[in-house]
Write a protein that holds these residues in place. Sequence first.
Motif, PDB file in Angstrom:
ATOM      1  N   THR A 218       0.837  -1.198   0.000  1.00 14.81           N
ATOM      2  CA  THR A 218       0.000   0.000   0.000  1.00 14.81           C
ATOM      3  C   THR A 218       0.872   1.248   0.000  1.00 14.81           C
ATOM      4  N   PRO A 219       0.547   2.243  -0.809  1.00 21.70           N
ATOM      5  CA  PRO A 219       1.325   3.474  -0.785  1.00 21.70           C
ATOM      6  C   PRO A 219       1.103   4.231   0.521  1.00 21.70           C
ATOM      7  N   PHE A 220       2.090   5.000   0.924  1.00 23.17           N
ATOM      8  CA  PHE A 220       1.910   5.841   2.111  1.00 23.17           C
ATOM      9  C   PHE A 220       2.905   6.989   2.091  1.00 23.17           C
ATOM     10  N   ASN A 221       2.534   8.058   2.770  1.00 19.61           N
ATOM     11  CA  ASN A 221       3.399   9.210   3.007  1.00 19.61           C
ATOM     12  C   ASN A 221       3.596   9.347   4.510  1.00 19.61           C
ATOM     13  N   LEU A 222       4.805   9.633   4.916  1.00 20.81           N
ATOM     14  CA  LEU A 222       5.086   9.946   6.315  1.00 20.81           C
ATOM     15  C   LEU A 222       5.645  11.361   6.338  1.00 20.81           C
ATOM     16  N   ILE A 223       4.924  12.261   6.987  1.00 22.39           N
ATOM     17  CA  ILE A 223       5.272  13.681   6.982  1.00 22.39           C
ATOM     18  C   ILE A 223       5.619  14.104   8.403  1.00 22.39           C
ATOM     19  N   GLU A 224       6.859  14.552   8.581  1.00 24.03           N
ATOM     20  CA  GLU A 224       7.345  14.888   9.923  1.00 24.03           C
ATOM     21  C   GLU A 224       7.707  16.367  10.023  1.00 24.03           C
ATOM     22  N   PRO A 225       7.211  17.057  11.066  1.00 25.39           N
ATOM     23  CA  PRO A 225       7.678  18.414  11.367  1.00 25.39           C
ATOM     24  C   PRO A 225       8.972  18.336  12.183  1.00 25.39           C
ATOM     25  N   LYS A 226       9.311  19.388  12.891  1.00 30.43           N
ATOM     26  CA  LYS A 226      10.568  19.410  13.644  1.00 30.43           C
ATOM     27  C   LYS A 226      10.632  18.296  14.684  1.00 30.43           C
ATOM     28  N   VAL A 227       9.521  17.997  15.310  1.00 29.48           N
ATOM     29  CA  VAL A 227       9.457  16.932  16.309  1.00 29.48           C
ATOM     30  C   VAL A 227       8.749  15.743  15.671  1.00 29.48           C
ATOM     31  N   ALA A 228       9.483  14.627  15.523  1.00 22.92           N
ATOM     32  CA  ALA A 228       8.942  13.469  14.816  1.00 22.92           C
ATOM     33  C   ALA A 228       7.676  12.935  15.463  1.00 22.92           C
ATOM     34  N   GLU A 229       7.542  13.114  16.763  1.00 22.44           N
ATOM     35  CA  GLU A 229       6.370  12.648  17.498  1.00 22.44           C
ATOM     36  C   GLU A 229       5.078  13.266  16.972  1.00 22.44           C
ATOM     37  N   LEU A 230       5.200  14.432  16.341  1.00 26.05           N
ATOM     38  CA  LEU A 230       4.032  15.123  15.802  1.00 26.05           C
ATOM     39  C   LEU A 230       3.832  14.814  14.316  1.00 26.05           C
ATOM     40  N   GLY A 231       4.510  13.790  13.828  1.00 21.94           N
ATOM     41  CA  GLY A 231       4.385  13.409  12.431  1.00 21.94           C
ATOM     42  C   GLY A 231       3.040  12.763  12.129  1.00 21.94           C
ATOM     43  N   THR A 232       2.781  12.580  10.836  1.00 21.70           N
ATOM     44  CA  THR A 232       1.524  11.986  10.382  1.00 21.70           C
ATOM     45  C   THR A 232       1.793  11.031   9.229  1.00 21.70           C
ATOM     46  N   ASP A 246      -0.676   8.445  15.837  1.00 22.04           N
ATOM     47  CA  ASP A 246      -0.283   7.843  17.104  1.00 22.04           C
ATOM     48  C   ASP A 246       1.138   7.306  17.017  1.00 22.04           C
ATOM     49  N   VAL A 247       1.794   7.202  18.159  1.00 19.18           N
ATOM     50  CA  VAL A 247       3.201   6.814  18.211  1.00 19.18           C
ATOM     51  C   VAL A 247       3.430   5.433  17.600  1.00 19.18           C
ATOM     52  N   ASP A 248       2.537   4.485  17.876  1.00 19.41           N
ATOM     53  CA  ASP A 248       2.707   3.135  17.351  1.00 19.41           C
ATOM     54  C   ASP A 248       2.687   3.118  15.828  1.00 19.41           C
ATOM     55  N   SER A 249       1.770   3.865  15.229  1.00 17.53           N
ATOM     56  CA  SER A 249       1.694   3.912  13.765  1.00 17.53           C
ATOM     57  C   SER A 249       2.927   4.582  13.172  1.00 17.53           C
ATOM     58  N   LEU A 250       3.377   5.657  13.798  1.00 14.73           N
ATOM     59  CA  LEU A 250       4.572   6.345  13.302  1.00 14.73           C
ATOM     60  C   LEU A 250       5.784   5.417  13.353  1.00 14.73           C
ATOM     61  N   ASP A 251       5.937   4.712  14.461  1.00 15.78           N
ATOM     62  CA  ASP A 251       7.060   3.771  14.578  1.00 15.78           C
ATOM     63  C   ASP A 251       6.944   2.654  13.545  1.00 15.78           C
ATOM     64  N   ARG A 252       5.743   2.130  13.366  1.00 21.22           N
ATOM     65  CA  ARG A 252       5.538   1.005  12.459  1.00 21.22           C
ATOM     66  C   ARG A 252       5.855   1.394  11.011  1.00 21.22           C
ATOM     67  N   TYR A 253       5.348   2.536  10.578  1.00 21.55           N
ATOM     68  CA  TYR A 253       5.593   2.945   9.194  1.00 21.55           C
ATOM     69  C   TYR A 253       7.048   3.374   8.984  1.00 21.55           C
ATOM     70  N   ASN A 254       7.666   3.936  10.001  1.00 24.08           N
ATOM     71  CA  ASN A 254       9.098   4.249   9.882  1.00 24.08           C
ATOM     72  C   ASN A 254       9.908   2.967   9.693  1.00 24.08           C
TER      73      ASN A 254
END
Length: 294
Positions: A218-232, A246-254
């Motif tokens: 599946t395609p996806f975009n991970l968009i991070e501002p200065k603080v990765a925790e606030l990424g989407t 959420d943190v789990d999704s950010l970690d998983r997609y990273n």
Amino acid sequence: MGLRVKPTYRQRRFGAEVRKLRERAGLSVGESAAVMGMQQSHISSVEAGRTSLSEERLRRLAGRVSGVSSTYVDALLELGQRSGKGWWSVYRDRIRPSFLDIAELEAGAERIVNYEPMFVPMLLQTEAYGTANFKGGYVRPSPERQELESEFRLRRQGVLHGEAPPRYHAIIHEAALHARFGSREMMRDQLLRLIEASRLPHVTIQVLPFDGAVPFGTPFNLIEPKVAELGTVVVPHIEKSLYLGDVDSLDRYNRWFANLSEMALPPVDAEVRPEAHSAKDSLGLIQRLLYPLL
């Protein structure tokens, strides 16, 4: 100032982060209202993304939570107070809200990663490729809608050419480079665009080959501002794109993107002389696909 009727994803995300701070502090809505000197109804509106929160009040709330860094609070303030009147504002009520949301997120990004199994990523598309791709979709838009969305897509690409562009890393499945939506010339120009974009110092492009033993996925975009925790993470869908913060999704997609990067060919490097390519790499694969189109 009245309450927002249609808060953007960024505004809703700010409200969700305020709610998480309140819950981490162990405060009810009424208790947090007392801490910040506000009415309960105002807190509920903030958490729903319908209004913002002053710096003083946000810092009061954050001060009740142990382990919250000042860097995170500063980034959260920037998220909540950032003006939503960017270039995309003129398209409001004229184009799909999900398009506006992703453009607004990209405008505040320091890092963007993108995996595309079937198409060239939108930020790297030529106008002709994007138009042909759009026409071949499930929906048959009017000529006016086609022109509007094509214009919007091209303006989105400006994020890679500004004064302080984000780091951009795209992994494209080889399948996307074989698909043809228009003429041979159109696809040739698109492949050349990938090589041209790779020359930007902040852009990394890799190709995931057919023999990489990886399903299209599946395609996806991970968009991070200065603080990765606030990424989407944005997972596009024909009906409604999925936004995960959420943190789990950010970690998983990273992790998924890191794995894909390891399995993909080495990045396109247009400055390396042909004889220096001692092993198969992304540039060599793109050049091989170019030859039949010349």
